[in-house]
Design an enzyme around this catalytic site. Structure first.
Site, PDB file in Angstrom:
ATOM      1  N   ASN A   1       0.850  -1.192   0.000  1.00 17.42           N
ATOM      2  CA  ASN A   1       0.000   0.000   0.000  1.00 17.42           C
ATOM      3  C   ASN A   1       0.884   1.239   0.000  1.00 17.42           C
ATOM      4  OD1 ASN A   1       0.691  -0.869   2.740  1.00 17.42           O
ATOM      5  ND2 ASN A   1      -0.519   0.885   3.416  1.00 17.42           N
ATOM      6  N   HIS A   2       0.315   2.373  -0.451  1.00 14.73           N
ATOM      7  CA  HIS A   2       1.118   3.593  -0.617  1.00 14.73           C
ATOM      8  C   HIS A   2       0.596   4.674   0.321  1.00 14.73           C
ATOM      9  CE1 HIS A   2       4.241   5.687  -2.466  1.00 14.73           C
ATOM     10  NE2 HIS A   2       3.817   5.817  -3.700  1.00 14.73           N
ATOM     11  N   GLU A   3       1.348   4.929   1.425  1.00 13.21           N
ATOM     12  CA  GLU A   3       0.884   5.876   2.439  1.00 13.21           C
ATOM     13  C   GLU A   3       1.605   7.212   2.406  1.00 13.21           C
ATOM     14  OE1 GLU A   3       0.518   4.497   6.412  1.00 13.21           O
ATOM     15  OE2 GLU A   3      -1.189   3.240   5.884  1.00 13.21           O
TER      16      GLU A   3
END
Length: 733
Positions: free
Chosen positions: A40-42
């Site tokens: 995931n890209h936070e």
């Protein structure tokens, strides 16, 4: 040059571990020769975090526009990377060549940093890379980078420079090639598969998965601050996290001499902020919370207290006066009542001094509990039989909250309208527990049957999320002004089948697409739900992340991928408390699927993308002339013919065909001829059109908004008994 890069990486690893207290859960495993890592890209920090935590050097897939910027160009010089331009198909060939070389490749399938704190849209390209390369897929979940200023959540969540960061690594897997007629369809199905894997990783990666209810609340206090306003009720005095915490500490002191650890304590209170404080106070001191349905009458309450061994009930004199419940509660025997009005007078100066000290370190007030300690007892609706006490642990409750967080993009700028009662499983999870764990504000309203006031409160308090049953939503639509619901961006329906009439009314009058879901008390309660990200009309959405399913075939129903739904997952209850075996926990066992599985009793169809379509409950079928006929479909037929009235169906014995359908309706003009005309147009079999139609002034409804089929069955039995007696008298004459 390689030694310099290695030295810089080592220094960076030490710095990140020190500043962010980096925690890596799971182990990096690289089976086979080809590997693609999806995460995931936070934040802009994500690539660096993965680079320093991996035991092998990897190639990172980076958007060419980002890679061209001077700052990122300098950072990327420390790693191997593949710049890609989404508009150029040749980019995929570069990535596949890296995979073929044996170099692990890191891909962020969302393609952009999250703007909501939840998973964003997943691009199918990542799935196609995995399929074409025949590589092992290694899912990774990042949790914490979104809390830094390097995220894109400015103004949405409180940010800090050095939050604790966790990296959860899941086991490698190979995704199967989807069976589909076209490449486009295979690509889409593969993308759905990647999304489901990332949702599973999200659920497992949330910190609340390893916390009790009170521990999760204290983390919310730490993150948002004590001045953050979280809850409000009809007194219109917003309660901050600090206010709620102070209330919890006062309640702890008040409850301590009257209850003991692991005792099951009943609650008879409406939706208000003090009720939520009571929940936290009991939970923090290892008391088991029993949410009692005060609309079930004296017999229902007596049954609940007996099955769960409840000897103490917390309530309020003002509430009992307003709801006219004094006689109902005092009909119960051997129960001790604690009234909220007595708190102030019962606290001594010593108690108040202790409360002041506890504010400095509230975590020290917690009694140790494991995640699998019973936390809450909820009671089934009793719509089809005697209510059972459903026991949920901290782990099962937190799991369902995490599942909802993973699939729905709720955030602190939202505001829940909490009109569903807290004794309702859905109401407790979304109006009580979810805000405490996530920081999403909620307005608590005491009665969902106030059809004029609930829409007015949505408008006045600017709520953005509304949860309800079809019965309640139909009532709100009838009385709401066209602008009352303009602020809503999510309307979620559950508990009953959503009729086409209600769906159309909300879409045409308010421009709102209702998200139908499906839940059962035994699953804490959400099992499946439609979302803005994954929606299919007439379905109840896809199963929650982390849930497994098995379909048990039903004789007489030959539809493919259709059967009785059995589920297993982290949100499944610990077991039942039953009147027949009071206080003894009976673990869930499915006769078809085995131990740990729960038999929902619902007949469903599941399509190729995992969307669930409810066909009806097994108990809600009649066997007519050897055919299984859905009583719910007959109800739906009646609603389509007569949408302004209420309808319910039951099955009764029939000498010639085995069973017959009885339709109860509040429409005095409804007849078989009207039903037959619509049935022919809709392609519904004649067996589903009832001949026995009985007009009733008002259908019995439970406090949860569901039809009271037990009450209706009693009414039918009485009518059949009278009919039999009349027939006997005529024969004698």
């Amino acid at each position: 040059m390689s030694w310099l890069r290695s030295g810089l990486r080592s220094t960076l690893r030490w710095l990140i571990q020190t500043l962010f207290r980096l925690e890596v859960r799971g182990e990096w495993q690289f089976p086979g020769e080809r590997h693609i890592i999806i995460a995931n890209h936070e934040s802009f920090l994500d690539g660096v975090l993965l680079a320093v935590s991996m035991p092998r050097e990897a190639a990172f897939v980076v958007n060419s526009e980002i890679a061209a910027q001077p700052f990122f160009k300098a950072v990327l010089s420390l790693v191997d990377y593949v710049p890609i331009d989404p508009a150029r198909p040749l980019s995929m060939k570069r990535i596949l060549s890296k995979v073929a070389e044996g170099r692990p490749v890191v891909i962020f399938p969302e393609g952009r940093i999250t703007l909501t704190g939840s998973l964003m849209k997943i691009y199918d390209g990542a799935a196609m890379m995995v399929l074409r390369s025949q590589a092992y897929l290694i899912p990774v979940r990042l949790d914490g980078p979104s809390e830094t200023p390097l995220s894109r959540l400015h103004g949405l969540y409180p940010l800090r420079w050095f939050p604790k960061i966790r990296i959860s690594i899941l086991a490698p897997r190979q995704i199967p090639v989807p069976e589909a007629a076209t490449v486009k369809e295979r690509r889409r199905l593969a993308g759905t598969h990647i999304r489901n894997i990332m949702l599973d990783a999200a659920v497992k990666g949330y910190p609340s998965q390893s916390q009790t209810l009170m521990q999760a609340f204290l983390c919310t206090v730490e993150r948002f601050g004590k001045k953050y306003e979280l809850l409000e009720d009809i007194q219109f005095k917003p309660k901050s996290l600090g206010d709620i915490l102070n209330g919890v500490l006062a309640l702890q002191a008040w409850l301590e001499p009257h209850t003991k650890p692991h005792e099951t304590v009943g609650i008879v209170l409406p939706n208000m902020t003090s009720t939520v404080a009571v929940l936290l106070a009991l939970s923090s001191r290892a008391r088991v919370i029993a949410m009692l349905n005060y609309t079930s009458g004296a017999e229902g309450l007596r049954s609940a207290c007996q099955s769960a061994h409840i000897k103490t009930i917390i309530t309020s004199r003002a509430f009992l006066d307003k709801a006219k419940l004094h006689e109902t509660l005092h009909a119960l025997h051997d129960i001790k009542y604690l009234y909220l009005e007595d708190i102030q007078s019962s606290l001594t100066r010593v108690d108040k001094l202790e409360i002041f000290k506890k504010r400095l370190a509230p975590e020290k007030t917690l009694i140790h509990q494991t995640l699998h300690t019973p936390a809450v007892v909820l009671f089934t609706s009793g719509s089809e039989g005697a209510p059972k006490g459903v026991v949920h642990t901290h782990a099962t409750l937190m799991a369902n909250v995490s599942q909802i967080r993973a699939v729905a993009d709720f955030h602190p700028r939202d505001k829940f309208m909490g009109a569903l009662p807290l004794f309702h499983a859905f109401g407790l999870t979304v109006s009580g527990i979810y805000p405490l764990v996530t920081g999403v504000p909620a307005f608590l309203y005491p009665n969902p049957l106030h059809y004029r006031m609930v829409p007015e409160m949505v408008y006045d308090r600017r709520c953005t999320v509304l949860f309800g049953t079809p019965t309640f939503l139909a009532g709100y639509a009838k009385f709401a002004h066209g602008y009352d619901l303009a602020t809503l961006r999510y309307v979620v329906s559950g508990a009953e089948k959503l009729s086409e009439a209600i769906r159309t009314t909300w879409l045409e009058r308010f421009g709102i697409r209702i998200m139908e879901g499906y839940g059962v008390t035994e699953c804490a309660p959400v099992v499946a739900v439609n979302t803005l990200m994954a929606y299919r009309r007439h379905s109840v959405g896809q199963l929650m992340p982390g849930m497994q399913k098995v379909l048990e075939p039903v004789p007489g129903i030959d539809e493919l991928n259709t059967g009785i739904l059995h589920v297993k997952g982290p949100n499944i209850m610990a077991g039942y408390f039953k009147v027949t075996n009071p206080g003894v926990l009976e673990k869930p066992v499915s006769g078809f699927a085995g131990e740990g599985w729960y038999n929902t009793g619902d007949i469903v169809h599941i399509d190729s993308e995992g969307f669930v379509f409810i066909r009806g409950r097994l108990k809600r079928f009649a066997k007519i002339a050897g055919e299984m006929v859905s009583l719910d479909n007959t109800e739906r037929l009646a609603r389509e013919v007569s949408p302004e009235f209420m309808h319910a169906t039951l099955a009764r014995p029939d000498a010639s065909k085995g069973e017959a359908i009885v339709l109860f309706t509040t429409d005095p003009t409804l007849n078989r001829a009207k039903l037959m005309t619509h049935a022919k147009q809709a392609g519904i079999h004649e067996l589903g059109v009832p001949r026995d139609i009985r007009v009733i002034e008002k259908l019995p409804v439970l406090g949860t908004g569901k039809t009271n089929y037990v009450g209706l069955q009693a009414e039918l039995a009485l009518q059949l008994q009278h009919a039999a007696a009349s027939s006997s008298q005529e024969d004698d004459a």
